[in-house]
Write a protein that holds these residues in place. Structure first.
Motif, PDB file in Angstrom:
ATOM      1  N   ASN A 191      75.814  49.076 -50.901  1.00  0.00           N
ATOM      2  CA  ASN A 191      74.545  49.399 -50.261  1.00  0.00           C
ATOM      3  C   ASN A 191      74.762  49.425 -48.750  1.00  0.00           C
ATOM      4  N   GLN A 192      74.903  50.615 -48.195  1.00  0.00           N
ATOM      5  CA  GLN A 192      75.255  50.757 -46.793  1.00  0.00           C
ATOM      6  C   GLN A 192      74.131  50.262 -45.873  1.00  0.00           C
ATOM      7  N   ASP A 193      72.891  50.452 -46.254  1.00  0.00           N
ATOM      8  CA  ASP A 193      71.774  49.995 -45.422  1.00  0.00           C
ATOM      9  C   ASP A 193      71.767  48.480 -45.286  1.00  0.00           C
ATOM     10  N   LEU A 194      71.924  47.774 -46.422  1.00  0.00           N
ATOM     11  CA  LEU A 194      71.921  46.311 -46.367  1.00  0.00           C
ATOM     12  C   LEU A 194      73.185  45.778 -45.703  1.00  0.00           C
ATOM     13  N   ASP A 196      74.644  47.198 -43.169  1.00  0.00           N
ATOM     14  CA  ASP A 196      74.370  47.316 -41.737  1.00  0.00           C
ATOM     15  C   ASP A 196      73.359  46.264 -41.281  1.00  0.00           C
ATOM     16  N   GLU A 197      72.351  46.025 -42.092  1.00  0.00           N
ATOM     17  CA  GLU A 197      71.329  45.056 -41.733  1.00  0.00           C
ATOM     18  C   GLU A 197      71.895  43.640 -41.633  1.00  0.00           C
ATOM     19  N   GLN A 340      68.555  46.776 -55.452  1.00  0.00           N
ATOM     20  CA  GLN A 340      69.057  46.126 -54.243  1.00  0.00           C
ATOM     21  C   GLN A 340      69.111  44.599 -54.380  1.00  0.00           C
ATOM     22  N   PHE A 367      68.094  54.137 -50.721  1.00  0.00           N
ATOM     23  CA  PHE A 367      68.940  53.587 -49.652  1.00  0.00           C
ATOM     24  C   PHE A 367      70.208  54.416 -49.543  1.00  0.00           C
ATOM     25  N   ASN A 368      70.853  54.316 -48.395  1.00  0.00           N
ATOM     26  CA  ASN A 368      72.140  54.973 -48.196  1.00  0.00           C
ATOM     27  C   ASN A 368      73.239  54.117 -48.822  1.00  0.00           C
ATOM     28  N   TRP A 369      74.218  54.791 -49.402  1.00  0.00           N
ATOM     29  CA  TRP A 369      75.295  54.075 -50.067  1.00  0.00           C
ATOM     30  C   TRP A 369      76.640  54.659 -49.649  1.00  0.00           C
TER      31      TRP A 369
END
Length: 870
Positions: A191-194, A196-197, A340, A367-369
């Motif tokens: 999960n690229q968004d998480l 980054d977060e 997620q 989400f982005n992955w």
């Protein structure tokens, strides 16, 4: 001369003939004068009806005259494109009919069953990777001469259509038996968004991967979503990557050398091992006899430090999987990633195209992955090289050798047609248009993918591919693979120690190697080669276990006994002709049913009885083996433990089928209001209309360890400590299976008991009201004795059903985790249809038959005795 002969010899003439016959006006004009001369003009509808019948007959003859090519595949994502290609091919070749079969589930079991029934029942083209070592049994057509010949649909050699690097991986020595459409590989989706977060980045080595998982867990997320262990799936891929990395420097022991039967100078000559190079052994030929000998002679040791280190890494990694992963299936694990709750999952390149549609379906929750490949192990001197990707050719096709050269040429012509760049481009385009997944990059040269898709596939092609697959179990022996993953389950769940695991692993591989050597006729001499195709075909020629002539004799004997009985009955009948006529008429009316019963009931039963005492394995004829199968059953530890499970499940089933329905029936009968009785009875009977499989799948969701109703209910009640992996923990799995259907008000039992209680004699009811002080006394002294016959029936049916049933366990756990939910009927299924050991499976079935018969007789005798005493 028959129409089909004309059709084959002169297609143009046949087309003209069919056109003339199908032309109603010509037909009517030709035959109307003659017809009306005899039956008059008002009967034109009869002429039209006769024309329709004759036209249908001609159409039927036309279809039957066409040669049929059959293709069966598990790649249902390509269904739309393959159907279009089949239609195109039929239009180009009107004398050919293409039959397509799409088997999305249990394709391996299905195809082995087809071959067990005879090679003529098997499809012409199918996914050959599901039947390992069939090339040595003469079941496959060698494709070398066809690959080197001209493809009539491209004008070039057929092999020019493929990226030959991938075909090398399917090569047996110098021979090709398989071709593929695409390429599949594994990777870690995250999960690229998480990421980054939370300030996380993909790891560069194994130690960073473990540290990353620790950070994710500290943040309250699941690091990895992984389905339970099996011979196909993420845990298998992890094991293959680890063992390949730890054992790669042993490759020189098993490669083909000059003088070996499968030595290919262009691939092996001058090769030097370099374990640190992931592509070093990509083209090298591995000699089958040498790796089997390496196992038997101890050069490959499954108790040594290498295998211990590999599985220690696996157990270290498994601590970061979701709780109860051993009881989770692929869809459950994938939902954790989509929701997620889990930040990573190990999946294949087939998920790339599917992810686009899934994100669209998620809407605002999308989400982005991204994807990264498994990182290398840098801090262990026992690890010989970097971790490589599990992958290779995806949709692989083999051609069945049916001994008909002309038909073989036609089948290969169709296979050449669907493997051209133009055809593969159509497959890709139609699959993407239908929002179905592309398994991976096509290996057909000249096929273009959308730029976005091409970019997403890049991570799957950055590393080399695993070669030493045999370390995870012999792929030629499905039984060794299944037993290995039982051991892996037990090890990951800490039911056995690493020492015990390695000891059993070593014994398992030795036994599996001996079994492969015996079954496939391997002489372990790397220079003499495999069993010749002709010899293997002769030895493994399929057909009925008892030859058809013997089967005819058995059926004829049974029918002869019936006719003898008929003759004897006629002789004993008084000489009055009308009595004998009635007797003969009665037997003639019974005869068709008896013939069907003999052919479809008694003969298969006798065949199964005979098979229980034979050595009958996939690809081999039966050999009488006496009590060998029964002796093996006695010494089988999995079967012994399954007996305990069966006893527990049977006792629980009898309780659920008798006690609970009887109590509910008593409560319903006690209601004074007839409308209330009817309404409550209807509510309890409604579940009867639902298919059993629907109920099983609902309960599978109820038991889901992360998103299941049961665990979420416990959490909402403040009993979070009681959350369990109900199907993934050996301590709870049997209890969870028993719990299916709670509160266990079986509709059949309820109906039977209601019928019995509602038909109680009124005089007896009145007497009970006087003599019995409490309702419990009435139930014990009056109602229970009255329904003893119904109880006996339910107990018999429940015991029989419990001993025969395995579908719920097959769907929910496949006998796992480990073998903690295995039952004899399921082991029989695996033995016959997963391992190809039909004789051994028949022996288990025979034992179950004897057990059911004995328990039924005991039940009848015991309950009859108690009835007499009452």
């Amino acid at each position: 001369m028959c129409l089909s002969t004309y059709y084959r010899w002169n297609h143009g003439y046949c087309e003209r003939l069919t056109e003339l016959i199908f032309n109603e006006h010509l037909f009517l004009n030709r035959w109307m004068p003659i017809h009306t001369r005899f039956i008059g003009k008002k009967s034109h509808w009869r002429v039209r009806f006769a024309n329709l019948v004759l036209s249908s007959f001609i159409a039927y003859c036309t279809v039957c005259s066409a040669e049929t090519i059959s293709l069966a595949t598990c790649n249902v994502n390509y269904e739309i494109g393959l159907r279009q290609l089949a239609a195109r091919y039929e239009s180009m070749h009107p004398d050919v009919k293409v039959r397509l079969d799409f088997i999305p589930q249990d394709f391996g079991t299905w195809i082995r069953t087809q071959f067990a029934g005879g090679v003529d029942l098997a499809p012409d083209i199918y996914n050959g990777n599901f039947t390992q070592s069939f090339e040595t049994l003469g079941r496959w057509v060698c494709l070398n001469p066809y690959l080197e010949s001209r493809n009539p649909y491209t004008g070039e050699a057929w092999e020019e259509c493929f990226d030959m690097r991938h075909l090398y991986r399917m090569q047996a020595g110098e021979k090709h038996y398989l071709v593929a459409l695409d390429y599949i590989a594994t990777g870690v989706f995250y999960n690229q968004d998480l990421f980054d977060e939370l300030g996380l980045v993909p790891p560069n080595d194994w130690s960073e991967l473990i540290a990353l998982c620790e950070k994710i867990r500290d943040k309250g997320y699941i690091p990895f979503a992984v389905p339970g262990s099996s011979d196909v799936g993420p845990i298998t891929w992890i094991v293959r990557m680890l063992t390949d990395a730890y054992f790669r420097d042993l490759t020189p022991l098993i490669v083909s050398r000059p003088g070996d039967w499968d030595y290919v100078a262009s691939r092996n000559d001058g090769w030097a091992p370099s374990p640190s190079d992931p592509n070093n052994d990509e083209r090298v030929v591995i000699n089958r006899e040498r790796y089997l000998r390496a196992i038997l002679e101890g050069d490959v040791n499954f108790e040594g430090p290498r295998i211990r280190a590999a599985y220690e890494r696996l157990k270290e990694f498994s601590q970061y999987f979701q709780k109860g992963f051993l009881g989770a299936d692929e869809s459950t694990a994938h939902r954790l990633f989509l929701n997620q709750r889990a930040l990573m999952e190990l999946a294949t390149s087939a998920q790339v195209t599917g992810a686009k549609k899934e994100m669209a379906d998620l809407g605002d929750a999308a989400f982005n992955w991204g994807v990264f490949t498994a990182p290398n192990i840098e801090d262990d001197p026992l690890c010989a090289g970097p971790l490589r990707i599990v992958g290779g050719p995806g949709a692989m096709f083999a051609v069945t050798n049916k001994g008909d050269p002309e038909h073989e040429k036609r089948v290969l012509d169709f296979l050449m047609f669907i493997t051209t760049p133009e055809s593969m481009q159509l497959l890709v385009n139609e699959t993407l248009k239908a929002d179905r997944p592309i398994i991976g990059p096509p290996i057909i040269e000249g096929v273009q993918l959308p730029a976005e898709l091409e970019e997403k596939f890049k991570p799957f092609m950055e590393k080399g591919l695993v070669r030493l697959d045999f370390i995870t179990g012999l792929h030629e022996d499905a039984e060794s693979m299944f037993r290995l993953w039982i051991l892996v389950d037990d090890f990951l769940a800490s039911r056995i120690s690493l020492d015990e695991f390695c000891e059993r692993y070593q014994s398992l591989m030795i036994e599996a190697t001996h079994r492969v050597v015996r079954r496939n006729g391997v002489d372990l001499n790397p220079r003499t080669g495999e069993v010749s195709i002709a010899e293997a075909s002769k030895r493994s020629k399929p057909g009925d276990p008892i030859e058809w002539t013997n089967g005819t004799i058995v059926v004829s004997a049974l029918l002869g006994a019936f006719l003898g009985w008929l003759a004897l009955s006629l002789l004993r009948t008084p000489t009055r002709s009308w009595l004998r006529g009635k007797t003969l008429t009665a037997y003639c009316l019974i005869l068709p049913s008896f013939v069907l019963a003999v052919v479809f009931l008694y003969y298969p039963a006798l065949l199964g009885l005979y098979s229980a005492f034979t050595l009958w394995e996939e690809g081999h004829p039966q050999k009488f083996s006496g009590l060998a199968n029964l002796k093996e059953m006695v010494s089988e530890p999995i079967l012994r433990s399954s007996l305990i499970n069966q006893v527990i499940l049977t006792v629980a089933s009898v309780f659920k089928a008798t006690i609970v329905p009887f109590l509910v029936a008593e409560l319903i009968v006690a209601l004074k209001n007839r409308a209330s009785q009817y309404a409550i009875r209807t509510l309890f009977l409604i579940p009867m209309v639902f298919p059993v499989m629907v109920t099983i799948l609902i309960w599978q969701f109820v038991y889901d360890p992360e998103m299941g109703v049961l665990n979420n209910l416990l959490e909402s009640l403040g009993a979070e400590d009681l959350r369990q992996a109900w199907l993934g923990d050996s301590d709870y799995v049997i209890g969870s299976i028993i719990g299916i259907g709670f509160p266990w008000v079986g509709a059949l039992g309820l109906l039977i008991y209601l019928a019995g209680l509602m038909n109680r004699p009124q005089s007896l009811v009145d007497s009970a009201l006087i003599d019995c002080r409490t309702p419990f006394e009435r139930i014990w002294h009056v109602d229970i004795p009255l329904v003893r016959g119904q109880t006996r029936l339910l107990i018999i049916l429940t015991v029989i059903g419990s001993l025969q049933d395995f579908q719920s366990i097959l769907v929910l756990t496949r006998g796992g985790p480990g073998s903690s939910s295995m039952v004899p009927a399921l082991w029989m299924y695996f033995a016959a249809f997963e391992f190809g050991r039909f004789g051994y499976g028949a022996a288990i079935g025979f034992t179950l038959f004897i057990t059911i018969l004995a328990l039924t007789l005991i039940n009848l005798r015991f309950l009859k005795k108690t009835e007499v005493q009452s």
